[in-house]
Design an enzyme around this catalytic site. Structure first.
Site, PDB file in Angstrom:
ATOM      1  N   PRO A   2       0.830  -1.212   0.000  1.00  0.00           N
ATOM      2  CA  PRO A   2       0.000   0.000   0.000  1.00  0.00           C
ATOM      3  C   PRO A   2       0.867   1.267   0.000  1.00  0.00           C
ATOM      4  O   PRO A   2       1.806   1.382   0.771  1.00  0.00           O
ATOM      5  CB  PRO A   2      -0.816  -0.114   1.289  1.00  0.00           C
ATOM      6  N   GLU A   3       0.555   2.180  -0.923  1.00  0.00           N
ATOM      7  CA  GLU A   3       1.266   3.455  -0.994  1.00  0.00           C
ATOM      8  C   GLU A   3       0.275   4.568  -0.647  1.00  0.00           C
ATOM      9  O   GLU A   3      -0.804   4.293  -0.133  1.00  0.00           O
ATOM     10  CB  GLU A   3       1.882   3.622  -2.395  1.00  0.00           C
ATOM     11  N   LYS A  58       3.131   7.014   4.265  1.00  0.00           N
ATOM     12  CA  LYS A  58       2.465   5.709   4.357  1.00  0.00           C
ATOM     13  C   LYS A  58       2.129   5.353   5.801  1.00  0.00           C
ATOM     14  O   LYS A  58       1.766   4.217   6.094  1.00  0.00           O
ATOM     15  CB  LYS A  58       3.357   4.634   3.738  1.00  0.00           C
ATOM     16  N   ARG A 250      14.972  -3.199  -6.284  1.00  0.00           N
ATOM     17  CA  ARG A 250      13.532  -3.253  -6.559  1.00  0.00           C
ATOM     18  C   ARG A 250      13.302  -3.298  -8.067  1.00  0.00           C
ATOM     19  O   ARG A 250      14.092  -2.758  -8.835  1.00  0.00           O
ATOM     20  CB  ARG A 250      12.829  -1.999  -6.002  1.00  0.00           C
TER      21      ARG A 250
END
Ligand SMILES: [Zn+2]
Length: 260
Positions: A2-3, A58, A250
């Site tokens: 979740p961002e 966040k 990433r």
């Protein structure tokens, strides 16, 4: 993970349920959440009125009426579930907050990496966050100045929460695609017009994220990603195959055809 849009949506749901309520009990059900929460927190939080829920990047901060707070971070996979305190909590519930109206807030997290930490009044942590990218105070000029002193490529720079809070792997890739910028470009090399495109691309990507936030678990997005998670598929702009590379450990998805 979740961002910003997904965490904002979670905070909104939490506000709706906890508005005007008092905590009857808070219980960590998993050893890592118990450790993060601390031994004395349950007794201190019990009976406290929930004053407001704030989203910072966040993080979600549950402010209590005595000035203390609970700082929540969902990490990779956390989310809220809402139910009744007299029902069994959902699978993978790691922490529960029972409210005075009989409702229960459950922190559901299959990987148990989420954290809920309690802070006394005046002891709130410095989260080291930069401004929110949706904040009007952030302009192409301020972002251009912030990027000018950076080493390394744009996309990992966008993941730095001290630069802009709330942007993660998804929205960083989407922003670069919308700005037609190669994510490997040096952050410091961007011109002011390019940074303007980047900021506007990021904001448009976040806008789509807000529209989709409620469906991020089901994967049924009404506005699909432009580039994220689309390796090997045709670019929605130029038709070239989307590539996936690794940056700072990433995955980065981008289009070699139209991102320069
Ligand atoms: Zn393309």
């Amino acid at each position: 993970m979740p961002e910003l849009p997904e965490v904002e949506y979670a905070a909104k749901r939490l506000r709706r349920v906890t508005g005007g309520r008092t905590v009857v009990a808070i219980r960590a059900l998993h050893v890592s959440q118990r450790r993060a929460l601390g031994r004395t927190a349950p007794a201190r939080v019990r009976g406290r009125h929930i004053a407001r829920i704030e989203r910072l990047g966040k993080h979600q901060i549950i402010h209590l009426d005595d000035g203390s707070a609970l700082a929540v971070h969902f990490r990779l996979d956390g989310d809220w579930a809402f139910g009744r305190a007299d029902e069994a909590p959902p699978r993978h519930t790691r922490l529960v907050i029972d409210l005075d109206d009989g409702r229960r807030v459950s922190l559901v997290d299959p990987r148990a990496l989420s954290t809920v930490q309690w802070y006394a009044r005046g002891a709130h942590p410095d989260l080291g966050l930069g401004p929110d990218p949706e904040d009007k105070a952030v302009t192409a000029a301020t972002l251009h100045a912030a990027l000018a002193s950076r080493r390394g490529p744009i996309k990992p720079a966008l993941l730095d929460q001290a630069l802009l809070a709330g942007v993660g792997n998804i929205y960083a890739a989407e922003a670069c695609w919308r700005a037609r910028l190669d994510p490997r470009r040096s952050a410091a090399s961007l011109s002011l017009p390019e940074v303007r495109r980047l900021l506007s691309g990021l904001r448009k990507a976040l806008e789509d994220g807000h529209v989709n936030a409620g469906s991020y678990r089901s994967g049924k997005r009404t506005r699909p990603f432009k580039v994220y998670d689309r390796e090997g598929e045709p670019c929605r702009r130029c038709g070239h195959e989307i590539d996936r590379i690794t940056q700072a450990g990433r995955s980065t998805y981008y289009c070699p055809g139209c991102q320069r």
